[in-house]
Write an enzyme that holds these catalytic residues in place. Structure first.
Site, PDB file in Angstrom:
ATOM      1  N   ARG A   1       1.797   5.528  17.408  1.00 57.14           N
ATOM      2  CA  ARG A   1       1.281   6.494  16.417  1.00 57.14           C
ATOM      3  C   ARG A   1       1.604   7.957  16.714  1.00 57.14           C
ATOM      4  NH1 ARG A   1       1.536   2.748  12.845  1.00 57.14           N
ATOM      5  NH2 ARG A   1      -0.274   1.392  12.634  1.00 57.14           N
TER       6      ARG A   1
ATOM      7  N   ASP B   1      -6.144   4.036  14.094  1.00 60.32           N
ATOM      8  CA  ASP B   1      -4.844   4.644  13.783  1.00 60.32           C
ATOM      9  C   ASP B   1      -4.968   5.948  13.006  1.00 60.32           C
ATOM     10  OD1 ASP B   1      -3.281   2.802  15.131  1.00 60.32           O
ATOM     11  OD2 ASP B   1      -3.382   1.376  13.482  1.00 60.32           O
TER      12      ASP B   1
ATOM     13  N   SER C   1      -4.274  -8.774   9.389  1.00 62.04           N
ATOM     14  CA  SER C   1      -3.680  -7.441   9.389  1.00 62.04           C
ATOM     15  C   SER C   1      -2.830  -7.349  10.650  1.00 62.04           C
ATOM     16  CB  SER C   1      -4.792  -6.383   9.401  1.00 62.04           C
ATOM     17  OG  SER C   1      -4.240  -5.152   9.811  1.00 62.04           O
TER      18      SER C   1
ATOM     19  N   ASP D   1       0.812  -1.221   0.000  1.00 56.03           N
ATOM     20  CA  ASP D   1       0.000   0.000   0.000  1.00 56.03           C
ATOM     21  C   ASP D   1       0.843   1.268   0.000  1.00 56.03           C
ATOM     22  OD1 ASP D   1      -2.403  -1.255  -0.182  1.00 56.03           O
ATOM     23  OD2 ASP D   1      -2.937  -1.031   1.941  1.00 56.03           O
TER      24      ASP D   1
END
Ligand code: ARG
Length: 421
Positions: free
Chosen positions: A100, A129, A180, A20
């Site tokens: 994050r 996120d 994931s 991605d």
């Protein structure tokens, strides 16, 4: 976006080297007319960030930055969360959620250095996120445009692969995981695939850091963890910095199958999701730390700390790290932890971390008061007077209300559910 000389503006892209974010390099260039600076941070995910940096340049990034932020992550994010006792919904040690705000902050610094006009990340539109990234950008640099291609491009994996092929982007031949996954030093998270059925027991292939407790060694192993003012500083007598300390505990705990967490959690965006976490070091350290607090904190402080821990976990989970409220709570935690120093002995055995011993120079535990044996200094006679006053208001209420007129005491809760309820 381009200036008067036709030079393109820059965007800082959080780049992992995966499909991605690789596709994003040319995609953002085309769609937004921006030059991409790829930005990769090592938070202990076990990947070679120099290799990722090189891949970014090959993929068309005009520049690529790779930063090892492991120490910063542990000292300024992970350990404060540990000292606070922050476990989201009492279970999740918050590995991803802690990473994050740090990544976003470093991206803002990088954007300033490169005079970039935008930042970009690969988060989807239904996770937490994106919130953590965007809120941090919004707080620290409201002038930067935020681009989240996955939220807008609606490409399937096959389409992304096709796009990659058309743009000469190398895609590793490894089979795509059915899950994931997100990893850093503090933990690994795994979601999607069969895990989306909360009834389904996680298959072994969902785990990567921990041995199945069934296959864990038959002999228990002990580890002694030393804390200073709430921070872990040594393992088995060896003083260690935070990063190697966590790495060692992850390996040790993992070997014994410690640190598997199966959590149906409440996401910030309103959905419940089922996640499998592996966090051996986090599980061991939280448990050990909490046990040390039982020696070093007063009853009231311990109780109040559970509220602080919950608030702290929510701040982290909900992306509000860069808030004044967090600064205030952190000051409380620092002060609250000033006597939390000592040693905790943990037994690792077949999936369990069991605290079997604790000691501290600041311990509030007094053997002289606790003992049932010779040397007891507790004032037994004082207990009588204390109990009279302790029970006084309940006794009064019973006489004036509950038992008035010779009524019996209604036992709560014995009726059971009525049919149809
Ligand atoms: N549910 C966890 C959290 O919100 C983990 C998220 C993992 N992220 C990912 N992109 N797989 O913190």
């Amino acid at each position: 976006m381009a200036d008067s000389k036709g030079k393109r503006d820059r965007v800082i892209l959080a780049y992992s080297g995966g499909l991605d974010t690789s596709v994003m390099v040319p995609w953002i260039g085309e769609k937004y007319n921006l030059d991409v600076v790829a930005f990769t941070v090592d938070l202990g995910q076990g990947e070679d960030i120099e290799k990722i940096r090189a891949k970014a340049l090959k993929t068309g990034a005009v520049d690529a930055v790779a930063i090892d932020a492991r120490n910063l992550f542990v000292d300024c994010f992970v350990f404060p969360a540990l000292m606070a006792g922050a476990l989201y919904e009492g279970k999740y040690p918050l590995a991803t959620a802690l990473g994050r705000p740090l990544i976003a902050k470093l991206m803002v610094d990088c954007a300033r250095e490169h005079q970039a006009k935008a930042v970009a990340h690969g988060c989807t539109g239904k996770g937490n996120d994106q919130v953590r990234f965007d809120v941090t950008f919004q707080t620290l640099a409201p002038d930067l445009k935020i681009i989240a291609p996955v939220r807008e491009w609606k490409m399937s994996r096959d389409e992304a692969l096709e796009y990659a092929a058309r743009h000469g982007i190398e895609v590793e031949a490894t089979k795509k995981s059915p899950y994931s996954i997100d990893v850093n030093l503090w933990g690994r998270s795994c979601e999607a695939g069969v895990l989306e059925d909360p009834w389904e027991e996680p298959p072994e292939d969902a785990y990567a850091w921990t041995t199945s407790p069934l296959k864990a060694p038959d002999e228990p192993e002990y580890v002694e963890i030393e804390f200073e003012q709430g921070r872990p500083v040594a393992l088995n007598g060896e003083r260690l910095d935070g990063v190697p300390l966590i790495e060692k505990l992850n390996a040790l705990g993992g070997k014994h199958g410690v640190g598997r967490i199966d959590h149906v959690e409440n996401r910030l965006v309103g959905i419940k999701s089922r996640e499998i976490y592996e966090a051996p070091a986090a599980v061991i350290l939280h448990q050990a730390h909490q046990e040390l607090e039982t020696l070093c904190l007063s009853k009231q402080a311990q109780r109040f700390k559970t509220i602080v821990a919950q608030e702290y976990a929510d701040i982290i989970y909900n992306g509000l790290w860069f808030s004044a409220f967090h600064q205030d709570l952190f000051q409380f935690v620092l002060s609250n932890q000033r006597f939390v120093s000592g040693l905790v002995r943990v037994k690792l055995y077949k999936g369990q971390a069991i605290v079997v011993g604790r000691q501290s120079e600041h311990s509030l535990y007094s053997k002289k008061l606790a003992t049932y044996e010779a040397g007891d200094q507790f004032d037994h006679e004082a207990a009588q007077g204390f109990i009279r006053l302790w029970g006084l208001s309940q006794q009064t209420q019973a006489q004036l209300q509950l038992l008035k007129g010779g009524k019996g005491f209604d036992l709560p809760g014995l009726a059971g559910p009525k049919s149809g309820q």
